[in-house]
Design a protein around this motif. Structure first.
Motif, PDB file in Angstrom:
ATOM      1  N   PHE A   1       0.831  -1.202   0.000  1.00  0.00           N
ATOM      2  CA  PHE A   1       0.000   0.000   0.000  1.00  0.00           C
ATOM      3  C   PHE A   1       0.872   1.261   0.000  1.00  0.00           C
ATOM      4  O   PHE A   1       0.590   2.215  -0.727  1.00  0.00           O
ATOM      5  N   ILE A   2       1.919   1.262   0.816  1.00  0.00           N
ATOM      6  CA  ILE A   2       2.816   2.416   0.892  1.00  0.00           C
ATOM      7  C   ILE A   2       3.478   2.671  -0.458  1.00  0.00           C
ATOM      8  O   ILE A   2       3.573   3.813  -0.926  1.00  0.00           O
ATOM      9  N   GLN A   3       3.935   1.601  -1.112  1.00  0.00           N
ATOM     10  CA  GLN A   3       4.555   1.731  -2.434  1.00  0.00           C
ATOM     11  C   GLN A   3       3.557   2.279  -3.454  1.00  0.00           C
ATOM     12  O   GLN A   3       3.896   3.120  -4.290  1.00  0.00           O
ATOM     13  N   TYR A   4       2.319   1.790  -3.375  1.00  0.00           N
ATOM     14  CA  TYR A   4       1.258   2.275  -4.268  1.00  0.00           C
ATOM     15  C   TYR A   4       1.025   3.770  -4.061  1.00  0.00           C
ATOM     16  O   TYR A   4       1.001   4.551  -5.019  1.00  0.00           O
ATOM     17  N   LYS A   5       0.891   4.198  -2.818  1.00  0.00           N
ATOM     18  CA  LYS A   5       0.643   5.613  -2.530  1.00  0.00           C
ATOM     19  C   LYS A   5       1.793   6.496  -3.008  1.00  0.00           C
ATOM     20  O   LYS A   5       1.582   7.586  -3.550  1.00  0.00           O
ATOM     21  N   ASN A   6       3.008   6.028  -2.807  1.00  0.00           N
ATOM     22  CA  ASN A   6       4.169   6.820  -3.202  1.00  0.00           C
ATOM     23  C   ASN A   6       4.382   6.852  -4.717  1.00  0.00           C
ATOM     24  O   ASN A   6       5.226   7.600  -5.194  1.00  0.00           O
ATOM     25  N   SER A   7       3.601   6.068  -5.449  1.00  0.00           N
ATOM     26  CA  SER A   7       3.731   6.082  -6.911  1.00  0.00           C
ATOM     27  C   SER A   7       3.103   7.329  -7.518  1.00  0.00           C
ATOM     28  O   SER A   7       3.380   7.672  -8.668  1.00  0.00           O
ATOM     29  N   PHE A   8       2.241   8.026  -6.755  1.00  0.00           N
ATOM     30  CA  PHE A   8       1.638   9.249  -7.296  1.00  0.00           C
ATOM     31  C   PHE A   8       1.584  10.402  -6.288  1.00  0.00           C
ATOM     32  O   PHE A   8       1.174  11.504  -6.623  1.00  0.00           O
ATOM     33  N   LYS A   9       2.025  10.157  -5.040  1.00  0.00           N
ATOM     34  CA  LYS A   9       2.134  11.213  -4.027  1.00  0.00           C
ATOM     35  C   LYS A   9       3.357  10.905  -3.168  1.00  0.00           C
ATOM     36  O   LYS A   9       3.722   9.745  -2.990  1.00  0.00           O
ATOM     37  N   SER A  10       3.975  11.937  -2.602  1.00  0.00           N
ATOM     38  CA  SER A  10       5.110  11.725  -1.704  1.00  0.00           C
ATOM     39  C   SER A  10       4.623  11.691  -0.253  1.00  0.00           C
ATOM     40  O   SER A  10       3.962  12.618   0.198  1.00  0.00           O
ATOM     41  N   HIS A  11       4.965  10.608   0.431  1.00  0.00           N
ATOM     42  CA  HIS A  11       4.598  10.441   1.832  1.00  0.00           C
ATOM     43  C   HIS A  11       5.851  10.184   2.646  1.00  0.00           C
ATOM     44  O   HIS A  11       6.847   9.674   2.126  1.00  0.00           O
ATOM     45  N   TYR A  12       5.759  10.487   3.948  1.00  0.00           N
ATOM     46  CA  TYR A  12       6.942  10.378   4.792  1.00  0.00           C
ATOM     47  C   TYR A  12       6.603   9.702   6.117  1.00  0.00           C
ATOM     48  O   TYR A  12       5.486   9.824   6.623  1.00  0.00           O
ATOM     49  N   CYS A  13       7.599   9.009   6.640  1.00  0.00           N
ATOM     50  CA  CYS A  13       7.478   8.402   7.967  1.00  0.00           C
ATOM     51  C   CYS A  13       8.393   9.164   8.913  1.00  0.00           C
ATOM     52  O   CYS A  13       9.597   9.301   8.654  1.00  0.00           O
ATOM     53  N   VAL A  14       7.820   9.669   9.994  1.00  0.00           N
ATOM     54  CA  VAL A  14       8.593  10.410  10.998  1.00  0.00           C
ATOM     55  C   VAL A  14       8.469   9.666  12.327  1.00  0.00           C
ATOM     56  O   VAL A  14       7.362   9.436  12.818  1.00  0.00           O
ATOM     57  N   GLN A  15       9.615   9.301  12.901  1.00  0.00           N
ATOM     58  CA  GLN A  15       9.632   8.623  14.192  1.00  0.00           C
ATOM     59  C   GLN A  15      10.244   9.548  15.235  1.00  0.00           C
ATOM     60  O   GLN A  15      11.349  10.054  15.051  1.00  0.00           O
ATOM     61  N   ILE A  16       9.494   9.785  16.293  1.00  0.00           N
ATOM     62  CA  ILE A  16       9.959  10.635  17.393  1.00  0.00           C
ATOM     63  C   ILE A  16       9.716   9.863  18.690  1.00  0.00           C
ATOM     64  O   ILE A  16       8.561   9.672  19.098  1.00  0.00           O
ATOM     65  N   GLY A  17      10.785   9.393  19.310  1.00  0.00           N
ATOM     66  CA  GLY A  17      10.630   8.547  20.487  1.00  0.00           C
ATOM     67  C   GLY A  17       9.879   7.277  20.117  1.00  0.00           C
ATOM     68  O   GLY A  17      10.216   6.606  19.138  1.00  0.00           O
ATOM     69  N   GLU A  18       8.843   6.980  20.869  1.00  0.00           N
ATOM     70  CA  GLU A  18       8.016   5.800  20.579  1.00  0.00           C
ATOM     71  C   GLU A  18       6.873   6.109  19.611  1.00  0.00           C
ATOM     72  O   GLU A  18       6.103   5.222  19.246  1.00  0.00           O
TER      73      GLU A  18
END
Length: 309
Positions: free
Chosen positions: A199-216
């Motif tokens: 799903f993440i790969q599909y979404k990134n094929s037409f929009k840019s998405h990011y994962c941000v990890q802060i602590g837990e």
């Protein structure tokens, strides 16, 4: 191919129809989208089904389109298909001729062939009224939470100039396995969109998405003038409050003036966000069920479910 009123040819969309869909989008909205964007958005082969849309032609000219994408929802025990209705447009000269109704009905037949349990949408005013004739029902509204950031609005300028790739330098598009596990950890007893690497790969094929990890805490988001948070995980409200202070600091230096959350009012996310700011009403979830056993109280919806997220 279905003939309507001896004038219109209605059919299920295939890959050859996307130039026509692009042309129709421009004529109706006067906005340009690329062929690649449309093809990637509707290429939902990652769930095992694609092209559950319908299109109408008049003398080989595209005049109306009904767009929907298949999604997999899962809980602890099973996976099911549902359909997200997301686009519908008709040329002005061909409106009020029943095309939207007929295209929707054709799309619903395609959905049923693929065992979709229901079709749903996050209603705008237009879609709310257009679905009434089709027998749609009302579920509940999502809640939206606005977290303001006092900074120079540089992000709006970057978005206007389409320089949003700059954010790739600061944020990662990859979602590590542990982060993915956390994002899927809440409400396992209820059906939620199957959020996995496909799903993440599909979404990134037409929009840019990011994962941000802060602590837990983990945030899955996109940035378009402001920071839109599709879903997040926080072990507690206190942990979320601390993480948001750091996320706001990142937004400050990037000229992002707001963090926007839109969540199911019954979700843990909503409960945690209510300790930070008061919610406002967001989209009404409307639906048409094809399976009488379906109860939307058994489902959790997120901002990430939206086709344009």
């Amino acid at each position: 191919m279905k003939v309507y009123k001896d004038i219109y040819q209605l059919k299920r969309v295939d890959n050859n129809d996307f130039p026509a869909i692009k042309e129709l989008f421009w004529k109706v909205f006067k906005k340009k989208v690329t062929l690649k964007y449309l093809q990637n958005k509707y290429n939902t082969s990652h769930v095992g089904v694609k092209y559950i849309c319908s299109i109408a032609y008049c003398d080989e000219i595209p005049v109306a389109f009904y767009g929907a994408i298949p999604q997999k929802f899962k809980n602890n025990n099973e996976e099911i298909y549902v359909a997200h209705a997301c686009d519908s447009y008709t040329l002005p000269n061909h409106q009020r001729k029943g095309l939207h109704y007929e295209l929707a009905k054709l799309a619903y037949e395609i959905m049923k062939e693929h065992d979709m349990k229901y079709v749903y949408a996050f209603h705008s005013e237009n879609t709310y009224f257009s679905t009434k004739k089709l027998g749609w029902k009302e579920h509940e509204r999502l809640q939206r939470f606005h977290v303001k950031v006092n900074t120079l609005p540089i992000g709006k300028g970057l978005n206007k100039l389409r320089w949003t790739k700059l954010y790739d330098v600061f944020f990662s598009q990859k979602v590590p396995a542990k982060a993915l596990e956390k994002l899927n950890s809440e409400h396992k007893e209820k059906f939620r969109l199957k959020f996995d690497n496909d799903f993440i790969q599909y979404k990134n094929s037409f929009k840019s998405h990011y994962c941000v990890q802060i602590g837990e805490c983990v945030f899955w988001l996109k940035i378009q003038a402001i920071m839109h948070v599709g879903m997040f995980y926080a072990p507690s409200a206190e942990a979320l409050q601390k993480a948001l202070k750091k996320l706001k600091r990142k937004a400050f230096f990037l000229g992002i003036t707001e963090l926007l959350f839109q969540v199911d009012q019954h979700s843990v996310m909503a409960t945690q966000l209510q300790t930070i700011t008061q919610p406002k009403e967001s989209w009404l979830v409307g639906y048409l069920d094809f399976d009488p056993q379906i109860d939307l109280k058994d489902f959790i919806f997120t901002y990430s479910d939206l086709d344009t997220f």
